[in-house]
Design a protein around this motif. Structure first.
Motif, PDB file in Angstrom:
ATOM      1  N   MET A   1       0.951  -1.056  -0.043  1.00 58.77           N
ATOM      2  CA  MET A   1      -0.089  -0.006   0.028  1.00 58.77           C
ATOM      3  C   MET A   1       0.763   1.286   0.027  1.00 58.77           C
ATOM      4  N   LYS A   2       0.995   1.635  -1.017  1.00 57.58           N
ATOM      5  CA  LYS A   2       1.936   2.680  -0.853  1.00 57.58           C
ATOM      6  C   LYS A   2       1.073   3.808  -0.530  1.00 57.58           C
ATOM      7  N   LEU A  94      -3.613   2.358  -5.471  1.00 55.39           N
ATOM      8  CA  LEU A  94      -4.708   1.557  -5.945  1.00 55.39           C
ATOM      9  C   LEU A  94      -4.741   0.141  -5.631  1.00 55.39           C
ATOM     10  N   ALA A  95      -5.762  -0.516  -4.941  1.00 56.47           N
ATOM     11  CA  ALA A  95      -5.563  -1.768  -4.386  1.00 56.47           C
ATOM     12  C   ALA A  95      -6.603  -3.076  -5.004  1.00 56.47           C
ATOM     13  N   ASN A 108       1.281   1.642  -5.976  1.00 60.27           N
ATOM     14  CA  ASN A 108       1.719   2.888  -5.823  1.00 60.27           C
ATOM     15  C   ASN A 108       1.582   3.792  -6.982  1.00 60.27           C
ATOM     16  N   ILE A 109       1.034   4.961  -6.792  1.00 58.31           N
ATOM     17  CA  ILE A 109       1.208   6.032  -8.144  1.00 58.31           C
ATOM     18  C   ILE A 109       1.850   7.037  -7.530  1.00 58.31           C
ATOM     19  N   PRO A 110       3.106   7.319  -7.949  1.00 54.93           N
ATOM     20  CA  PRO A 110       3.914   8.394  -7.548  1.00 54.93           C
ATOM     21  C   PRO A 110       3.147   9.975  -7.503  1.00 54.93           C
ATOM     22  N   ARG A 111       3.299  10.545  -6.571  1.00 53.89           N
ATOM     23  CA  ARG A 111       2.438  11.955  -6.578  1.00 53.89           C
ATOM     24  C   ARG A 111       2.570  12.897  -7.532  1.00 53.89           C
ATOM     25  N   ARG A 220      10.482   6.091  -1.724  1.00 54.70           N
ATOM     26  CA  ARG A 220       9.415   6.644  -0.917  1.00 54.70           C
ATOM     27  C   ARG A 220       8.329   5.938  -0.645  1.00 54.70           C
ATOM     28  N   GLY A 221       7.832   5.476  -1.843  1.00 56.74           N
ATOM     29  CA  GLY A 221       6.520   4.691  -1.883  1.00 56.74           C
ATOM     30  C   GLY A 221       6.941   3.459  -1.114  1.00 56.74           C
TER      31      GLY A 221
END
Length: 340
Positions: A1-2, A94-95, A108-111, A220-221
């Motif tokens: 879960m990022k 998104l899980a 994980n979707i990088p911000r 980081r994620g």
């Protein structure tokens, strides 16, 4: 879960009640009532109503493959600004949940990912979608990027992250580097950590999840997802159960979700499997760099295609619950499996 935030706390509460971990029957009944009350207080539907535009039929998490978007927000006064606009999202995960084998994939979707934001009609950092239009704009943007339905969302802010870690007495974590970071009140240098395995409190966990100056956005994620694993594990323990009043109080004031209490409980089988809770972690490959409008994370298109296909396969999007019966064939993206 990022996810960087512990958006799954309310689920944890429901699962603990059902599992009866170290609780007497009377206390379990009390917790059930408290969890349901918290769920009711935290419930907020999307403007679209119940169903994603990418579905042709309502999904039921008790029997269907479903997806949940976790949105981590830092909505402190400093970050929302004088205009009172919504904060940018600080973490997006998104899980997807597959009912057949009770498996979970978390992307994980990088911000800073550069993508088209339907709310404003142009490309920008995906984190800005929340500032432009809140949760609804964020959900639409993620669906546009990945071409998969977002059935549910869970939005949680930093306050709960700190409070829940403290409520469970901290977590054990392998700090990857010496670091100095600001705290949740933005006081510079307030948090100092040395490299190594140790017990960290809420402010220290937040600093680790938040810092961006010691490694890459992808690292980081990865850090955030490991933190969430530890928090989840501790919350599932007897220690977490004994502090549930504090955990629930934090969740009720810091979380919003379109999941109902019954829908939350329906996920319990994913987390109470005989061999323990596992999930596949996924990242969107790419590279950061400056464009004419600033610094962005440029997602690799081939990897995006592969990741999208992996998520579609996991959700079995060739079934009648989705609009498009045609699913192209691509190889899976790189994943790593982690167990609780």
């Amino acid at each position: 879960m990022k996810l960087k935030k512990l958006t799954i706390f309310l689920w944890t509460a429901a699962f603990l009640v059902l599992a009866g971990v170290g609780a007497a029957a009377g206390y379990a009944v009390y917790l059930t009532d408290q969890v349901k009350e918290t769920a009711d207080e935290s419930h907020k539907e999307l403007d679209r109503g119940g169903m994603s535009d990418k579905r042709v039929e309502e999904v039921n998490p008790a029997k269907d493959h479903t997806s949940v978007l976790f949105i981590g927000i830092d909505d402190s006064e400093k970050r929302t600004g004088d205009e009172g606009l919504p904060a940018r999202s600080d973490a997006l995960v998104l899980a997807t949940f597959n009912q057949d084998d009770r498996s979970i994939k978390m992307l994980n979707i990088p911000r800073d990912s550069l993508t088209y934001i339907p709310e404003v009609g142009y490309e920008d950092k995906i984190a800005h979608a929340h500032a432009f239009g809140g949760v609804d704009a964020t959900v639409k943007t993620v669906e546009q990027l990945l071409d998969v339905p977002v059935d549910y969302y869970v939005r949680l802010n930093f306050n709960s992250f700190v409070e829940v870690v403290d409520a469970i007495g901290g977590i054990n974590y392998e700090v990857p580097f010496d670091m100095t970071e600001q705290n949740s009140s933005d006081t510079a240098g307030a948090v100092e950590l040395q490299e190594g395995y140790q017990t960290i409190n809420g402010e220290e966990a937040l600093a680790l999840a938040r810092t961006r100056k010691y490694d890459s956005d992808l690292a980081r994620g990865e850090r955030q997802m490991k933190l969430i694993q530890e928090i989840f594990s501790e919350t599932m323990s007897t220690k977490g159960l004994n502090n549930f009043d504090d955990i629930l109080a934090s969740v009720s004031s810091n979380m919003k979700t379109n999941l109902t209490f019954d829908e939350m409980i329906s996920f319990k089988d994913y987390f109470l499997q005989k061999d323990g809770f596992t999930f596949d972690k996924m990242q969107l490959a790419g590279e950061g760099g400056f464009t004419g409008n600033g610094w962005y994370y440029q997602v690799n298109e081939e990897d995006l295609t592969a990741v999208t296909q992996t998520l579609k396969d996991h959700l079995n999007l060739s079934n009648p619950l989705v609009k498009d019966d045609e699913v192209d064939s691509f190889s899976d993206g790189d994943e790593s499996s982690n167990s609780m």
